[in-house]
Write a protein that holds these residues in place. Sequence first.
Motif: not given
Length: 577
Positions: A160-163, A317-324, A328-333, A561-565
């Motif tokens: 799942i994580t791709g690690k 792109r921003d969302l992918q990097q922040e999810l990583v 703590g998951i890989s870019e693919e995941s 799960i992510i908040d910039h407000r």
Amino acid sequence: MAKIRNRYNNQITPGSVAVAGVKGFFSLLWKTFSTAFMVLFISGLIVGSAVLLYLYGLACQPTGIDLASEKLQQTSFVYIYDDEGNPQEYARLHGTENRIWVGLDTIPEHMIQAQIAIEDKRFDEHKGVDWIRTGGAILNLSSDSSYGGSTITQQLIKNITGKNEVSLTRKLNEIFKALNLEKEYTKDEIMEAYLNIVNYGSSCQGVQAAAHLYFAKDINECSIAECAAIAGITQNPSALNPLVYPEANKERRETVLDQMYSQGRITREEYNQAMKESENMTFVGYENNEKEQEKEDKESALSDDYISNWYMEALIRDLQQELVEELGISEESATNKIYSGGLKVYSAMDLEFQEYCEEYIQNFYTPYDPNCEIAMVMTAMDGRVLATVGGRDKKEQMLVWDRANLASLQPGSAIKPLIVYPMAIENGEYHYSSMVKDQPIDQWEMTSDGYFRAGPNNVYGSYLGEITLPDAIERSSNATAAQTMDLVGAKNAYNQAINKMYFRHLSTEDANNLGALSLGGLNGGVTVREMATAYQFMGNGGLIYDSYTYYYVEDAEGNVIIDHREQIPTKAYSTQT
């Protein structure tokens, strides 16, 4: 007095000297030993405490795994806000893969038992980690054995994580995630997810896709031998693919059958029948999947009709990097989570501004060079990216090179008001009416013949000696900017840029070059977006918010799960500066 006299009249004999020497030696030895022991003891306490804190952090870290969203393969949605502040659906994000999810109740018991027998025979007993196998794996580190210690739970996490990198940190992380995952989900839920997610070769994710490809039937129709053939693939999906390496798969599936029998998971009669079937097993392969492939190709062609704008690609792109970073998951995941995790992304884009900027850039006239490239980023004072355009041409395809968010370039004189001048004011070196040096630096650069040349040159072709600070900024004096950099220190300017102003593409060479952050002749470079972000301090009383393309993100269950407000800014400079 007699006692005193007698004490001072005592004779010093060789024996007493020897005894004193031995005592002194052992006293010194004891002091050395006790000092070394205390140093090691205190160091051990510090290191041990650090290790315990690290392990505690891993133990408390959420798994970041949502088996429900993995099962549903949900479409993600992007929303933008209308004029009344209400979120409106703007785009849907979905992907395609060869996975067909089937419930555990429709997977035959011998498929489950085959997987447990070959991968994790104590699956029903452990709590996520098989400490016996883990200990065995540690003992075998120094040998040539390929004995592994991962349980089915750990393998699920890895998929799942791709690690998959070989490191102690990754293994410790995986162990604690496995322990926590088994607290969050039942054994049946974990087994169902494993049998539907793991790679079974030929791009087959899960047993149902594998059964369709290799045997042209549903998994619940597969025999014990066929289930063993599928289960055996997981160890090495490339090398044990039955379509490519049938003999290797045969050897592996018979090992699976041996394990099933020796562990009492099948009877002797079932074992004999399965081994007989294994001798002449045939595989269907791709022939039976032509219609399915045609259907996928058609769906792919339809999806290609949608061309996202510059903003959407930057957001993804921003969302992918922040999810990583956050999970703590890989870019693919992270990409899989974006396109199949049922996320709800509340975009910060102002659609009116975005459309205006795209049209403006396309029609922008550059008389000296009609092909000159242009990029634009518009931000609000709270870091919100309102609009972004990555090139002057109309965007007519996906994944076009984005000069606004990806291109790391030299900013030239636009860097001057951001670093050196406000730093000098902040440090009390300059004030508004300061007279500043418009003079060359003697050892500015070395020539090819090994001599130093004075500089830098000014665009107006001379040096004025001393000028006011506002005049230096208005004239864009190179000499004044370089003199100011020499005053504040290149390393201090570098630390200011990366720690307080969100410049992320500078190189260490920029910390030692007077011309880098003073004149914009950078080695690493900056993006248009970084420049727009850094300029916030002028209208924000010295504060800078990191830029963002979405307000917040919810998972499939509605959890943020992510908040910039409520982002906290950095204080780049004082309000007075």
